[in-house]
Design a protein around this motif. Structure first.
Motif, PDB file in Angstrom:
ATOM      1  N   GLU A  68       1.519  -1.825   0.051  1.00  0.00           N
ATOM      2  CA  GLU A  68      -0.172   0.030  -0.333  1.00  0.00           C
ATOM      3  C   GLU A  68       1.247   1.629   0.548  1.00  0.00           C
ATOM      4  OE1 GLU A  68      -3.203  -0.609   2.622  1.00  0.00           O
ATOM      5  OE2 GLU A  68      -4.003  -2.210   1.934  1.00  0.00           O
ATOM      6  N   GLU A  69       2.478   0.962   0.604  1.00  0.00           N
ATOM      7  CA  GLU A  69       3.494   2.437   0.665  1.00  0.00           C
ATOM      8  C   GLU A  69       3.455   2.591  -0.810  1.00  0.00           C
ATOM      9  OE1 GLU A  69       3.907  -1.134   2.640  1.00  0.00           O
ATOM     10  OE2 GLU A  69       2.686   0.077   3.766  1.00  0.00           O
ATOM     11  N   SER A  70       3.331   1.720  -1.757  1.00  0.00           N
ATOM     12  CA  SER A  70       4.183   1.832  -2.763  1.00  0.00           C
ATOM     13  C   SER A  70       2.973   2.836  -3.996  1.00  0.00           C
ATOM     14  CB  SER A  70       4.214   0.957  -3.627  1.00  0.00           C
ATOM     15  OG  SER A  70       5.507   0.181  -2.798  1.00  0.00           O
ATOM     16  N   LEU A  71       1.739   2.053  -3.562  1.00  0.00           N
ATOM     17  CA  LEU A  71       0.473   2.159  -4.289  1.00  0.00           C
ATOM     18  C   LEU A  71       0.294   4.057  -3.707  1.00  0.00           C
ATOM     19  CD1 LEU A  71      -2.065  -0.226  -4.053  1.00  0.00           C
ATOM     20  CD2 LEU A  71      -1.240   0.712  -5.732  1.00  0.00           C
ATOM     21  N   ALA A  72       0.009   4.773  -2.545  1.00  0.00           N
ATOM     22  CA  ALA A  72       0.335   5.487  -1.701  1.00  0.00           C
ATOM     23  C   ALA A  72       1.629   6.632  -2.801  1.00  0.00           C
ATOM     24  CB  ALA A  72       0.144   5.976  -0.719  1.00  0.00           C
ATOM     25  N   ALA A  73       2.621   6.571  -2.564  1.00  0.00           N
ATOM     26  CA  ALA A  73       3.863   7.332  -3.476  1.00  0.00           C
ATOM     27  C   ALA A  73       3.923   7.291  -3.972  1.00  0.00           C
ATOM     28  CB  ALA A  73       4.975   6.538  -2.279  1.00  0.00           C
ATOM     29  N   CYS A  74       3.632   5.756  -5.430  1.00  0.00           N
ATOM     30  CA  CYS A  74       4.033   5.905  -6.695  1.00  0.00           C
ATOM     31  C   CYS A  74       2.992   6.559  -7.635  1.00  0.00           C
ATOM     32  CB  CYS A  74       4.452   4.987  -6.979  1.00  0.00           C
ATOM     33  SG  CYS A  74       6.295   4.815  -6.269  1.00  0.00           S
ATOM     34  N   GLY A  75       1.470   6.182  -6.365  1.00  0.00           N
ATOM     35  CA  GLY A  75       0.282   6.099  -7.509  1.00  0.00           C
ATOM     36  C   GLY A  75       0.436   4.574  -8.083  1.00  0.00           C
ATOM     37  N   ALA A  76      -1.019   3.681  -8.375  1.00  0.00           N
ATOM     38  CA  ALA A  76      -0.992   2.763  -9.699  1.00  0.00           C
ATOM     39  C   ALA A  76       0.470   2.607 -11.098  1.00  0.00           C
ATOM     40  CB  ALA A  76      -2.790   2.554  -9.328  1.00  0.00           C
ATOM     41  N   VAL A  77      -0.096   3.826 -11.426  1.00  0.00           N
ATOM     42  CA  VAL A  77       0.878   3.395 -12.760  1.00  0.00           C
ATOM     43  C   VAL A  77       2.625   4.516 -12.318  1.00  0.00           C
ATOM     44  CG1 VAL A  77       1.205   3.870 -15.059  1.00  0.00           C
ATOM     45  CG2 VAL A  77      -1.327   4.556 -14.013  1.00  0.00           C
ATOM     46  N   SER A  78       2.821   3.080 -12.195  1.00  0.00           N
ATOM     47  CA  SER A  78       4.529   3.268 -11.724  1.00  0.00           C
ATOM     48  C   SER A  78       5.260   1.941 -11.920  1.00  0.00           C
ATOM     49  CB  SER A  78       4.309   3.936 -10.093  1.00  0.00           C
ATOM     50  OG  SER A  78       3.897   2.828  -9.165  1.00  0.00           O
ATOM     51  N   GLU A  79       6.204   1.490 -11.813  1.00  0.00           N
ATOM     52  CA  GLU A  79       7.718   0.886 -12.028  1.00  0.00           C
ATOM     53  C   GLU A  79       6.947   0.203 -10.080  1.00  0.00           C
ATOM     54  OE1 GLU A  79      10.603  -1.563 -10.853  1.00  0.00           O
ATOM     55  OE2 GLU A  79      10.569   0.486  -9.369  1.00  0.00           O
ATOM     56  N   PRO A  80       7.279   0.426  -9.370  1.00  0.00           N
ATOM     57  CA  PRO A  80       7.219  -0.185  -8.371  1.00  0.00           C
ATOM     58  C   PRO A  80       5.537  -1.279  -8.249  1.00  0.00           C
ATOM     59  CG  PRO A  80       7.824   2.007  -7.658  1.00  0.00           C
ATOM     60  CD  PRO A  80       6.966   1.979  -9.240  1.00  0.00           C
ATOM     61  N   VAL A  81       5.174  -0.558  -8.718  1.00  0.00           N
ATOM     62  CA  VAL A  81       3.815  -1.559  -9.160  1.00  0.00           C
ATOM     63  C   VAL A  81       3.240  -2.499 -10.089  1.00  0.00           C
ATOM     64  CG1 VAL A  81       1.109  -1.395  -9.295  1.00  0.00           C
ATOM     65  CG2 VAL A  81       2.050   0.425  -7.642  1.00  0.00           C
ATOM     66  N   ALA A  82       3.982  -1.907 -11.018  1.00  0.00           N
ATOM     67  CA  ALA A  82       4.166  -3.475 -12.106  1.00  0.00           C
ATOM     68  C   ALA A  82       4.645  -4.134 -11.557  1.00  0.00           C
ATOM     69  CB  ALA A  82       4.950  -2.319 -13.373  1.00  0.00           C
ATOM     70  N   ARG A  83       6.220  -4.449 -10.776  1.00  0.00           N
ATOM     71  CA  ARG A  83       7.304  -4.737 -10.745  1.00  0.00           C
ATOM     72  C   ARG A  83       6.553  -5.782  -9.137  1.00  0.00           C
ATOM     73  NH1 ARG A  83      12.141  -4.814 -10.101  1.00  0.00           N
ATOM     74  NH2 ARG A  83      12.662  -3.375 -11.070  1.00  0.00           N
ATOM     75  N   ALA A  84       5.630  -5.202  -8.618  1.00  0.00           N
ATOM     76  CA  ALA A  84       5.346  -6.194  -7.521  1.00  0.00           C
ATOM     77  C   ALA A  84       3.713  -6.616  -7.863  1.00  0.00           C
ATOM     78  CB  ALA A  84       4.603  -4.759  -6.581  1.00  0.00           C
ATOM     79  N   MET A  85       3.085  -6.198  -9.483  1.00  0.00           N
ATOM     80  CA  MET A  85       1.556  -6.950  -9.574  1.00  0.00           C
ATOM     81  C   MET A  85       2.894  -8.140  -9.875  1.00  0.00           C
ATOM     82  SD  MET A  85      -0.422  -3.980 -11.303  1.00  0.00           S
ATOM     83  CE  MET A  85      -0.854  -5.108 -12.292  1.00  0.00           C
ATOM     84  N   ALA A  86       4.108  -7.957 -10.863  1.00  0.00           N
ATOM     85  CA  ALA A  86       3.985  -9.591 -11.501  1.00  0.00           C
ATOM     86  C   ALA A  86       5.052 -10.562 -10.512  1.00  0.00           C
ATOM     87  CB  ALA A  86       5.238  -8.786 -12.856  1.00  0.00           C
ATOM     88  N   GLU A  87       5.007  -9.609  -9.829  1.00  0.00           N
ATOM     89  CA  GLU A  87       5.728 -10.517  -8.697  1.00  0.00           C
ATOM     90  C   GLU A  87       5.119 -11.306  -7.796  1.00  0.00           C
ATOM     91  OE1 GLU A  87       9.220  -8.176  -6.289  1.00  0.00           O
ATOM     92  OE2 GLU A  87      10.318  -8.790  -8.479  1.00  0.00           O
ATOM     93  N   GLY A  88       4.212 -10.870  -7.632  1.00  0.00           N
ATOM     94  CA  GLY A  88       2.865 -10.781  -6.274  1.00  0.00           C
ATOM     95  C   GLY A  88       1.640 -12.430  -7.818  1.00  0.00           C
ATOM     96  N   ILE A  89       1.622 -12.358  -8.035  1.00  0.00           N
ATOM     97  CA  ILE A  89       0.987 -12.938  -9.569  1.00  0.00           C
ATOM     98  C   ILE A  89       1.597 -13.982  -9.461  1.00  0.00           C
ATOM     99  CG2 ILE A  89       1.505 -12.219 -11.798  1.00  0.00           C
ATOM    100  CD1 ILE A  89      -2.189 -13.600 -10.317  1.00  0.00           C
ATOM    101  N   ARG A  90       2.757 -13.620  -9.687  1.00  0.00           N
ATOM    102  CA  ARG A  90       3.885 -15.665 -10.039  1.00  0.00           C
ATOM    103  C   ARG A  90       3.569 -16.377  -8.507  1.00  0.00           C
ATOM    104  NH1 ARG A  90       8.962 -16.484  -9.767  1.00  0.00           N
ATOM    105  NH2 ARG A  90      10.613 -15.222  -8.577  1.00  0.00           N
ATOM    106  N   ALA A  91       4.142 -15.326  -7.410  1.00  0.00           N
ATOM    107  CA  ALA A  91       4.123 -16.368  -5.968  1.00  0.00           C
ATOM    108  C   ALA A  91       2.377 -16.946  -5.437  1.00  0.00           C
ATOM    109  CB  ALA A  91       4.250 -15.077  -4.581  1.00  0.00           C
ATOM    110  N   LEU A  92       1.385 -16.101  -6.004  1.00  0.00           N
ATOM    111  CA  LEU A  92       0.423 -16.453  -5.833  1.00  0.00           C
ATOM    112  C   LEU A  92      -0.673 -17.792  -6.647  1.00  0.00           C
ATOM    113  CD1 LEU A  92      -2.772 -15.775  -4.515  1.00  0.00           C
ATOM    114  CD2 LEU A  92      -3.310 -14.385  -7.004  1.00  0.00           C
ATOM    115  N   MET A  93       0.424 -17.984  -7.794  1.00  0.00           N
ATOM    116  CA  MET A  93      -0.279 -18.923  -8.608  1.00  0.00           C
ATOM    117  C   MET A  93       1.321 -19.951  -8.793  1.00  0.00           C
ATOM    118  SD  MET A  93      -3.032 -18.169 -10.398  1.00  0.00           S
ATOM    119  CE  MET A  93      -4.011 -17.051 -10.380  1.00  0.00           C
TER     120      MET A  93
END
Length: 163
Positions: A68-93
């Motif tokens: 949530e810190e990345s979303l608040a600080a950088c916004g949803a459209v950002s490098e840290p969020v894209a990175r976390a999405m890719a890593e998060g889906i890989r871990a989840l699935m």
């Protein structure tokens, strides 16, 4: 363009199957178009495990584990969020590769700092995560298609680097 994208998706499928690899996707601005493109390839269930269309920040945080810190600080459209999405889906699935896409497809929603067509794409594997900042200049649908094509090429490159 559709034939080109279909050919790249088929190549990804072939390479994933040959190497015994799996993939999953976390999509925001593309709304599932990447996953749909991958499933257009017959036999894709052998390597595509699933996806999440995380259109809201709440889903990005709760389901994909985007800080949530990345979303608040950088916004949803950002490098840290894209990175976390890719890593998060890989871990989840529990897949070998995870792809994350977040951006502003348009026609509205852009700002001076984050214009329409700004899209971050990340591909994650055991060897690391690559992120690309893109500025597409098309209509909403053109920006979505360009995002998918870029994500597919990034995925090809990642498969090559790990196989």
């Amino acid at each position: 363009m559709a034939e080109k994208i279909a050919a790249i998706a088929a190549e990804i499928g072939r390479r994933l199957e040959e190497n015994g690899l799996t993939i999953s996707c976390a999509e925001s601005c593309t709304g599932g178009l990447l996953t749909s493109t991958l499933t257009d390839v017959p036999g894709s269930s052998a390597y595509l495990t699933g996806s999440v269309v995380s259109y809201t920040n709440e889903v990005k945080a709760r389901i994909l584990g985007v800080p949530e810190e990345s979303l608040a600080a950088c916004g949803a459209v950002s490098e840290p969020v894209a990175r976390a999405m890719a890593e998060g889906i890989r871990a989840l699935m529990r897949t070998d590769l995870g792809v994350g896409i977040t951006g502003i497809a348009g026609p509205g929603g852009g700002t001076a700092d984050k214009p329409v067509g700004l899209v971050y794409i990340a591909v994650s594997s055991t060897s690391g995560t690559e992120v690309s900042e893109n500025r597409f200049l098309g209509t909403r649908l053109e920006n979505k298609r360009a995002s998918v094509e870029k994500a597919l090429w990034m995925t090809v490159d990642m498969i090559r680097s790990i196989s």
